[in-house]
Design a protein around this motif. Structure first.
Motif, PDB file in Angstrom:
ATOM      1  N   PRO A  46       1.374  14.598 -12.515  1.00 17.65           N
ATOM      2  CA  PRO A  46       2.115  13.375 -12.821  1.00 17.65           C
ATOM      3  C   PRO A  46       3.103  12.942 -11.736  1.00 17.65           C
ATOM      4  CG  PRO A  46       3.089  15.226 -13.975  1.00 17.65           C
ATOM      5  CD  PRO A  46       1.870  15.753 -13.280  1.00 17.65           C
ATOM      6  N   PHE A  47       3.321  11.632 -11.685  1.00 16.71           N
ATOM      7  CA  PHE A  47       4.440  11.064 -10.934  1.00 16.71           C
ATOM      8  C   PHE A  47       4.990   9.897 -11.754  1.00 16.71           C
ATOM      9  CE2 PHE A  47       0.705   8.741  -9.483  1.00 16.71           C
ATOM     10  CZ  PHE A  47       1.116   7.418  -9.355  1.00 16.71           C
ATOM     11  N   CYS A  48       6.244   9.561 -11.516  1.00 18.97           N
ATOM     12  CA  CYS A  48       6.919   8.521 -12.294  1.00 18.97           C
ATOM     13  C   CYS A  48       7.212   7.317 -11.410  1.00 18.97           C
ATOM     14  CB  CYS A  48       8.222   9.068 -12.891  1.00 18.97           C
ATOM     15  SG  CYS A  48       9.126   7.864 -13.898  1.00 18.97           S
ATOM     16  N   VAL A  49       6.997   6.143 -11.967  1.00 22.48           N
ATOM     17  CA  VAL A  49       7.287   4.887 -11.267  1.00 22.48           C
ATOM     18  C   VAL A  49       8.334   4.126 -12.078  1.00 22.48           C
ATOM     19  CG1 VAL A  49       6.340   2.765 -10.290  1.00 22.48           C
ATOM     20  CG2 VAL A  49       4.898   4.819 -10.441  1.00 22.48           C
ATOM     21  N   LEU A  50       9.358   3.637 -11.400  1.00 24.87           N
ATOM     22  CA  LEU A  50      10.414   2.869 -12.069  1.00 24.87           C
ATOM     23  C   LEU A  50      10.283   1.388 -11.705  1.00 24.87           C
ATOM     24  CD1 LEU A  50      13.013   2.700 -13.753  1.00 24.87           C
ATOM     25  CD2 LEU A  50      14.303   3.121 -11.640  1.00 24.87           C
ATOM     26  N   PHE A  51      10.304   0.536 -12.751  1.00 24.39           N
ATOM     27  CA  PHE A  51      10.251  -0.914 -12.563  1.00 24.39           C
ATOM     28  C   PHE A  51      11.500  -1.532 -13.172  1.00 24.39           C
ATOM     29  CE2 PHE A  51       5.681  -1.131 -11.550  1.00 24.39           C
ATOM     30  CZ  PHE A  51       5.209   0.041 -12.112  1.00 24.39           C
ATOM     31  N   ASN A  72       5.092  19.384 -17.715  1.00 22.96           N
ATOM     32  CA  ASN A  72       6.528  19.332 -18.034  1.00 22.96           C
ATOM     33  C   ASN A  72       7.343  19.211 -16.740  1.00 22.96           C
ATOM     34  OD1 ASN A  72       6.394  20.124 -21.076  1.00 22.96           O
ATOM     35  ND2 ASN A  72       5.186  21.700 -20.039  1.00 22.96           N
ATOM     36  N   PRO A  73       7.125  18.143 -15.987  1.00 23.06           N
ATOM     37  CA  PRO A  73       7.735  18.045 -14.656  1.00 23.06           C
ATOM     38  C   PRO A  73       9.237  17.739 -14.706  1.00 23.06           C
ATOM     39  CG  PRO A  73       6.620  16.005 -15.167  1.00 23.06           C
ATOM     40  CD  PRO A  73       6.306  16.960 -16.302  1.00 23.06           C
ATOM     41  N   VAL A  74       9.945  18.291 -13.750  1.00 22.80           N
ATOM     42  CA  VAL A  74      11.330  17.907 -13.465  1.00 22.80           C
ATOM     43  C   VAL A  74      11.320  17.331 -12.059  1.00 22.80           C
ATOM     44  CG1 VAL A  74      13.710  18.683 -13.206  1.00 22.80           C
ATOM     45  CG2 VAL A  74      12.245  19.753 -14.936  1.00 22.80           C
ATOM     46  N   PHE A  75      11.391  16.022 -11.948  1.00 24.04           N
ATOM     47  CA  PHE A  75      11.223  15.363 -10.662  1.00 24.04           C
ATOM     48  C   PHE A  75      12.475  15.500  -9.805  1.00 24.04           C
ATOM     49  CE2 PHE A  75       7.149  13.746 -11.558  1.00 24.04           C
ATOM     50  CZ  PHE A  75       7.121  13.287 -12.870  1.00 24.04           C
ATOM     51  N   GLY A  76      12.244  15.817  -8.542  1.00 25.13           N
ATOM     52  CA  GLY A  76      13.363  15.971  -7.619  1.00 25.13           C
ATOM     53  C   GLY A  76      13.859  14.655  -7.067  1.00 25.13           C
ATOM     54  N   VAL A  77      12.943  13.710  -6.866  1.00 24.36           N
ATOM     55  CA  VAL A  77      13.334  12.402  -6.333  1.00 24.36           C
ATOM     56  C   VAL A  77      14.129  11.649  -7.403  1.00 24.36           C
ATOM     57  CG1 VAL A  77      12.516  10.160  -5.529  1.00 24.36           C
ATOM     58  CG2 VAL A  77      11.422  12.271  -4.725  1.00 24.36           C
ATOM     59  N   LYS A  78      15.266  11.113  -7.015  1.00 26.61           N
ATOM     60  CA  LYS A  78      16.129  10.373  -7.949  1.00 26.61           C
ATOM     61  C   LYS A  78      16.087   8.897  -7.613  1.00 26.61           C
ATOM     62  CE  LYS A  78      19.265  14.268  -8.725  1.00 26.61           C
ATOM     63  NZ  LYS A  78      18.282  15.242  -8.231  1.00 26.61           N
ATOM     64  N   PHE A  79      16.139   8.074  -8.656  1.00 24.25           N
ATOM     65  CA  PHE A  79      16.148   6.623  -8.473  1.00 24.25           C
ATOM     66  C   PHE A  79      17.591   6.144  -8.327  1.00 24.25           C
ATOM     67  CE2 PHE A  79      11.758   6.265  -9.140  1.00 24.25           C
ATOM     68  CZ  PHE A  79      11.370   6.944 -10.289  1.00 24.25           C
ATOM     69  N   LYS A  80      17.844   5.349  -7.325  1.00 25.32           N
ATOM     70  CA  LYS A  80      19.181   4.778  -7.123  1.00 25.32           C
ATOM     71  C   LYS A  80      19.119   3.282  -7.413  1.00 25.32           C
ATOM     72  CE  LYS A  80      20.351   8.355  -3.826  1.00 25.32           C
ATOM     73  NZ  LYS A  80      20.564   8.731  -2.420  1.00 25.32           N
ATOM     74  N   ASP A  97      -1.078   9.987 -13.779  1.00 29.53           N
ATOM     75  CA  ASP A  97      -1.707  11.208 -13.289  1.00 29.53           C
ATOM     76  C   ASP A  97      -2.401  10.871 -11.975  1.00 29.53           C
ATOM     77  OD1 ASP A  97      -3.063  13.582 -12.862  1.00 29.53           O
ATOM     78  OD2 ASP A  97      -4.616  13.151 -14.349  1.00 29.53           O
ATOM     79  N   GLU A  98      -1.928  11.459 -10.883  1.00 34.00           N
ATOM     80  CA  GLU A  98      -2.489  11.127  -9.570  1.00 34.00           C
ATOM     81  C   GLU A  98      -3.918  11.663  -9.456  1.00 34.00           C
ATOM     82  OE1 GLU A  98      -0.189  11.229  -5.667  1.00 34.00           O
ATOM     83  OE2 GLU A  98      -1.477  12.977  -5.460  1.00 34.00           O
ATOM     84  N   ASP A  99      -4.849  10.741  -9.226  1.00 35.96           N
ATOM     85  CA  ASP A  99      -6.248  11.124  -9.090  1.00 35.96           C
ATOM     86  C   ASP A  99      -6.776  10.905  -7.683  1.00 35.96           C
ATOM     87  OD1 ASP A  99      -6.689  12.063 -11.619  1.00 35.96           O
ATOM     88  OD2 ASP A  99      -7.308  10.129 -12.446  1.00 35.96           O
ATOM     89  N   LYS A 100      -6.229   9.936  -6.999  1.00 38.37           N
ATOM     90  CA  LYS A 100      -6.729   9.599  -5.666  1.00 38.37           C
ATOM     91  C   LYS A 100      -5.549   9.402  -4.719  1.00 38.37           C
ATOM     92  CE  LYS A 100     -10.718   7.123  -7.614  1.00 38.37           C
ATOM     93  NZ  LYS A 100     -11.435   5.823  -7.684  1.00 38.37           N
ATOM     94  N   CYS A 101      -5.830   9.474  -3.450  1.00 38.86           N
ATOM     95  CA  CYS A 101      -4.791   9.224  -2.443  1.00 38.86           C
ATOM     96  C   CYS A 101      -4.691   7.712  -2.249  1.00 38.86           C
ATOM     97  CB  CYS A 101      -5.154   9.919  -1.138  1.00 38.86           C
ATOM     98  SG  CYS A 101      -3.863   9.786   0.132  1.00 38.86           S
ATOM     99  N   SER A 102      -4.059   7.079  -3.236  1.00 38.37           N
ATOM    100  CA  SER A 102      -3.980   5.617  -3.205  1.00 38.37           C
ATOM    101  C   SER A 102      -2.618   5.182  -3.721  1.00 38.37           C
ATOM    102  CB  SER A 102      -5.084   5.009  -4.077  1.00 38.37           C
ATOM    103  OG  SER A 102      -4.893   3.603  -4.212  1.00 38.37           O
TER     104      SER A 102
END
Length: 504
Positions: A46-51, A72-80, A97-102
């Protein structure tokens, strides 16, 4: 003395804000639990996107890193995000869920989303909510937790000893609730910072202060006095603040912010070695009237406290000096040079022993409090078995330095708070005594590095400079103001009454 003066900012720079608008940059951390498993042979990546919503459309603000095989991810990147108090700022957190390098989101499997306003996150500080799918149905048992907050950053400067170990030299003040701190200029003796070697490595660490003592590591960098001295005449030096763990784990990691050294000036005194008690520049210099700030503090406090000791025999210990004949550094030595009998007869005996020992030792460092506190605590521990309120110990520490073993000192004080003892600290000279104020638990409960709280406040700190031109009894009143309450509080907690005989 050889000294260095610093002016630092960091660890991250935000936008310039017009005073006409109430804008604050906030930092959002994200973690998730029980995410949907979209992969067949492994778990989701998983990765998270903020809009944020702009004119009824969702505009991407940023993305976290990808957590490989992790539901159960704890993401290191923080949104500012710039927080506008007076506006409704709608946000959407979407998990994929990342499936491709896109970079195209439709190329990845959707795991769920959560929509709210930034105001809700700010007001709650920590928000735990279920994830939903596009049809508003639950995304399995998936949840998302948003943490709101800014850092409370401070810096620590460490020098490397001959044994390769790092020793704390200076700690800045904590700048509350900001990602763009500007610390006050400070001065450090060159001998303390790098043993006078301008090419010796110096490590600077940045932490996020926590009240429970579990300060969060932000990042670090290494430098030398030579390098820092380039920050002069409006020329600023920048250092990347690096977290080695994040750097190792994430290929996309760059840094955890930038530390900007705005100014670094070195002033050198080419007379005798620093701290020579024969030189008037030394705080240990005994003037023609036979006194200095150390002696004044000893006499002002001791002449009152000695009346409550039956035999008026006081152990007097020193720390942070090299002793003859082998000139090894000691953090717990008898100033009368008799380790088997460190007791001095009355306050005058302490003053005499202090004056006699000065020519025979070499001032060194670091400034470690914990060995002395632990030494006195051993005596106080023996008094735990007393059946009446007969014995109570008071440790008077007189120092001009920044504490080098802050974590160990905090722990020693927390343990000592359980014992019949109090600690009085008098700071002499013009150093930054912010750390001493921190130990004096008047404004907040002192905690050990383990998180354990002190059961009572046993520390009283007073800077001598506030009383230089005042009668000595004024200093004594201020220093001893809390002691009677500390004594009675201890014995009341244990239901011990005074005996009919004089107490120690």
């Amino acid at each position: 003395k050889d000294k260095m003066t610093f002016l630092c900012t960091g660890p991250d720079s935000g936008p310039t804000v017009s005073p006409q608008h109430c804008i604050t940059r906030v930092e959002l951390s994200v973690c998730c639990g029980n995410l949907l498993d979209r992969d067949v042979t492994s778990k989701s990546d998983p990765f998270c996107v903020l809009f944020n919503e702009v004119d009824s459309s969702w505009v991407e603000i940023g993305r976290t890193e990808t957590a490989v095989n992790n539901l159960n991810p704890v993401f290191g990147v923080k949104f500012k995000v710039d927080y506008h108090f007076e506006e409704v700022q709608k946000l959407k957190f979407a998990l994929f869920d990342e499936d491709k390098c896109s970079s195209q989101l439709y190329e990845h499997d959707f795991l769920g989303e959560y929509i709210c306003t930034l105001g809700v996150i700010v007001s709650n500080k920590k928000l735990h909510r279920p994830l939903t799918l596009a049809n508003s149905k639950p995304a399995g048992k998936g949840t998302i937790t948003d943490f709101f907050g800014k850092s409370d950053p401070y810096l620590e400067f460490h020098k490397q000893g001959d044994d390769g170990k790092w020793m704390l030299v200076h700690r800045t003040e904590v700048i509350k609730n900001t990602l763009d701190p500007v610390w006050k200029p400070f001065t450090v003796p060159l001998i303390s910072l790098c043993n006078g070697d301008v090419d010796r490595s110096i490590k600077v660490l940045c932490y996020d202060y926590d009240n429970d003592g579990g300060h969060d590591f932000i990042g670090e960098f290494q430098t030398t006095v030579n390098k820092m001295s380039e920050a002069q005449n409006s020329l600023e030096i920048e250092f990347e603040c690096i977290n080695p763990k994040k750097q190792k784990k994430k290929k996309s990691y760059r840094n955890s912010g930038i530390i900007i050294l705005k100014s670094c000036k070195v002033g050198i005194d080419f007379t005798a070695s620093n701290g020579n008690p024969r030189e008037a520049s030394s705080l240990h210099f005994i003037n023609p009237l036979g006194s200095n700030e150390y002696l004044s503090a000893i006499l002002a406090v001791g002449q009152i406290i000695q009346d409550y000791d039956t035999d008026k025999m006081f152990p007097a210990l020193g720390f942070g000096a090299q002793l003859p004949p082998d000139w090894k550094v000691s953090h717990e030595f008898a100033i009368n040079f008799d380790p088997t009998n460190p007791f001095c007869q009355g306050v005058e005996g302490i003053a005499q022993a202090y004056s006699v020992c000065l020519p025979h030792i070499r001032f060194y460092g670091p400034t470690n409090f914990s060995p002395i506190i632990t030494h006195v605590a051993r005596f106080a521990t023996q008094a735990l078995q007393q059946e009446t309120a007969a014995q109570y110990f008071t440790l008077l520490i007189i120092t001009d330095g920044v504490i080098s073993d802050m974590d160990e000192t905090r722990h020693a004080i927390v343990q000592a708070a359980k014992l019949p003892m109090s600690i009085i600290i008098i700071g002499v000279g013009n150093a930054d005594f912010a750390a001493m104020e921190f130990l004096d638990g008047d404004s907040s409960v002192l905690r050990s590095y383990t998180g354990e709280e002190a059961v009572r406040d046993i520390v009283q700190f007073v800077p001598f400079r506030d009383f230089r031109n005042a009668p000595k009894e004024t200093l004594a009143k201020s220093v001893l103001a809390e002691l009677p309450q500390q004594v009675t509080q201890y014995f009341k907690q244990r239901n011990l009454s005074p005996s009919n005989t004089a107490s120690e």
